[in-house]
Motif scaffolding. Structure first.
Motif, mmCIF file in Angstrom:
data_model
loop_
_atom_site.group_PDB
_atom_site.id
_atom_site.type_symbol
_atom_site.label_atom_id
_atom_site.label_comp_id
_atom_site.label_asym_id
_atom_site.label_seq_id
_atom_site.Cartn_x
_atom_site.Cartn_y
_atom_site.Cartn_z
ATOM 1 N N ASP A 1 -21.645 -35.722 97.246
ATOM 2 C CA ASP A 1 -22.330 -34.651 97.964
ATOM 3 C C ASP A 1 -21.696 -34.503 99.358
ATOM 4 O O ASP A 1 -21.073 -35.444 99.862
ATOM 5 C CB ASP A 1 -23.812 -35.039 98.113
ATOM 6 N N LYS B 1 -23.127 -33.395 103.027
ATOM 7 C CA LYS B 1 -24.416 -33.025 103.632
ATOM 8 C C LYS B 1 -24.277 -32.331 104.981
ATOM 9 O O LYS B 1 -25.170 -31.611 105.399
ATOM 10 C CB LYS B 1 -25.303 -34.259 103.771
ATOM 11 N N GLY C 1 -29.462 -30.200 102.978
ATOM 12 C CA GLY C 1 -29.891 -30.831 101.725
ATOM 13 C C GLY C 1 -28.712 -31.099 100.806
ATOM 14 O O GLY C 1 -28.866 -31.725 99.759
ATOM 15 N N GLY C 2 -27.537 -30.622 101.175
ATOM 16 C CA GLY C 2 -26.333 -30.754 100.330
ATOM 17 C C GLY C 2 -25.676 -29.392 100.234
ATOM 18 O O GLY C 2 -26.288 -28.433 99.785
ATOM 19 N N PHE D 1 -32.187 -41.088 90.625
ATOM 20 C CA PHE D 1 -31.049 -40.606 91.420
ATOM 21 C C PHE D 1 -30.868 -41.555 92.598
ATOM 22 O O PHE D 1 -31.770 -41.734 93.400
ATOM 23 C CB PHE D 1 -31.360 -39.172 91.863
ATOM 24 N N GLU E 1 -30.551 -44.421 99.248
ATOM 25 C CA GLU E 1 -31.830 -43.811 98.858
ATOM 26 C C GLU E 1 -31.978 -43.840 97.355
ATOM 27 O O GLU E 1 -30.998 -43.952 96.626
ATOM 28 C CB GLU E 1 -31.939 -42.370 99.366
ATOM 29 N N ARG F 1 -35.870 -37.911 90.718
ATOM 30 C CA ARG F 1 -35.621 -36.469 90.611
ATOM 31 C C ARG F 1 -34.113 -36.308 90.476
ATOM 32 O O ARG F 1 -33.370 -37.265 90.690
ATOM 33 C CB ARG F 1 -36.125 -35.725 91.849
ATOM 34 N N GLY G 1 -30.557 -34.589 91.891
ATOM 35 C CA GLY G 1 -30.065 -34.184 93.216
ATOM 36 C C GLY G 1 -29.620 -32.730 93.165
ATOM 37 O O GLY G 1 -29.184 -32.243 92.127
ATOM 38 N N ASP G 2 -29.747 -32.051 94.277
ATOM 39 C CA ASP G 2 -29.336 -30.655 94.364
ATOM 40 C C ASP G 2 -28.355 -30.541 95.533
ATOM 41 O O ASP G 2 -28.748 -30.841 96.668
ATOM 42 C CB ASP G 2 -30.578 -29.805 94.609
ATOM 43 N N PRO G 3 -27.072 -30.213 95.351
ATOM 44 C CA PRO G 3 -26.459 -29.623 94.165
ATOM 45 C C PRO G 3 -25.714 -30.612 93.254
ATOM 46 O O PRO G 3 -24.861 -30.194 92.476
ATOM 47 C CB PRO G 3 -25.474 -28.627 94.773
ATOM 48 N N GLU G 4 -26.054 -31.909 93.308
ATOM 49 C CA GLU G 4 -25.360 -32.850 92.425
ATOM 50 C C GLU G 4 -25.500 -32.467 90.950
ATOM 51 O O GLU G 4 -24.549 -32.512 90.179
ATOM 52 C CB GLU G 4 -25.911 -34.273 92.616
HETATM 53 N N1 GLY Z 1 -28.200 -33.418 97.677
HETATM 54 C C1 GLY Z 1 -29.028 -34.463 98.039
HETATM 55 C C2 GLY Z 1 -30.353 -34.479 97.450
HETATM 56 O O1 GLY Z 1 -30.666 -33.740 96.520
HETATM 57 O O2 GLY Z 1 -31.163 -35.264 97.901
#
Ligand code: GLY
Length: 302
Positions: free
Chosen positions: A101, A103, A115-116, A158, A172, A176, A178-181
């Motif tokens: 990612d 950030k 958030g990415g 994740f 972390e 859930r 990850g977005d945009p993973e």
């Molecule tokens: N891209 C990081 C997240 O979804 O937390």
């Protein structure tokens, strides 16, 4: 993490941290210990900035009330970030491909956290030896902890990682995607995602297979994001794309897509090398326009 030996940064809790600021090795990470919508983290380079950060968090309460009545001060890990999504079926953890990612809003990892804002998969910094280190020191102890605590739910797990010079550390841990993973990883999946999830719910073994390819997700944003931004602009050019894309923050009004959030579009490039996916994603980005659009250009190049 400590209880089950998952490798993570050294940390301590404080209800009054000011007296300890002389003793810290800077930079450090100061975190609100309560819920702060994922934003309760300040990295400080010296004692003065730490004092200011503590004032903002504990006195001015810039996060939600009570979120920083207690803070965590944590060792600041330096290295390359990685994200790994897995599926847990209550007994085993099956990982997808790794991703990287990005950030920070600015080129060369500068500016505010988002958030990415772009992802590549697979993560170019994960060698076989690093994956083995991750497996031994993070994934296996997480599984042992889940089992010891009798936690046998089915979920995506994740983990956000830092690959440092002395090993992989957990940053972390989330239940859930990850977005945009996920956009970069699921694009490369050969296995069926729905079947994979159904198997996890039925506690069946899971084998995830992926194409031998790479992907790059360029996130097109509303200008100003992650600070206040304007929205409700029409997006044009989507019909000219020959690559996959996801609408992240837009709404359809009649036949027009109108921006509705900070992160607006995920444009996907797929190919056999990092250079090819970069080119594919950014050629597509250039065909799209909306007022004030912004995107980070160097995704996958660092
Ligand atoms: N891209 C990081 C997240 O979804 O937390």
């Amino acid at each position: 993490m400590k209880k089950y030996g998952v490798r993570t940064a050294a940390y301590a809790y404080f209800s009054d941290a000011v007296a300890y600021l002389d003793e810290l090795n800077y930079p450090v990470v100061i975190k609100a210990s309560g819920l702060a919508s994922g934003k309760g983290v300040i990295i400080t380079q010296d004692k003065e900035f730490s004092f200011k950060a503590l004032e903002l968090m504990m006195k001015d309460k810039i996060f939600s009330p009570g979120a920083a009545d207690e803070v965590i001060i944590e060792e600041c890990l330096q290295g390359k970030e990685a994200s790994v999504l897995s599926v847990f079926n209550g007994k085993e953890i099956s990982p997808f491909l790794s991703a990287k990612d990005h950030k920070k809003i600015g080129e060369g990892e500068t500016g505010s956290n988002t958030g990415g804002i772009g992802v590549v998969a697979t993560n170019p910094h994960i060698s076989e030896a690093i994956w083995q280190d991750f497996d031994e020191n993070i994934l296996t102890p997480i599984l042992q902890g889940l089992s010891a605590e009798n936690l046998s739910f089915a979920s995506v797990i994740f983990v956000g990682l830092m690959i440092t010079e002395i090993g992989v550390y957990l940053l972390e841990d989330n239940l859930r995607t990850g977005d945009p993973e996920k956009q970069s990883i699921f694009t490369l999946m050969e296995s069926d995602f729905l079947e994979t999830i159904q198997k996890a719910i039925k506690r069946e073994s899971i084998e995830i297979s992926s194409k031998p390819a790479h992907s790059c997700v360029a996130v097109m944003d509303s200008g100003g994001y992650p600070r206040p931004y304007r929205k409700e602009y029409e997006i044009t050019g989507l019909e000219t794309l020959h690559t996959s894309y996801y609408i992240a923050g837009a709404e359809k009004e009649n036949d027009r897509w109108i921006t509705s959030a900070g992160r607006v579009l995920n444009i996907i490039g797929i190919g056999t090398s990092a250079q090819e996916v970069y080119k594919n994603a950014y050629e597509a980005v250039k065909k799209i326009s909306f007022t004030d659009t912004f995107y980070r250009k160097g995704i996958g190049l660092s």
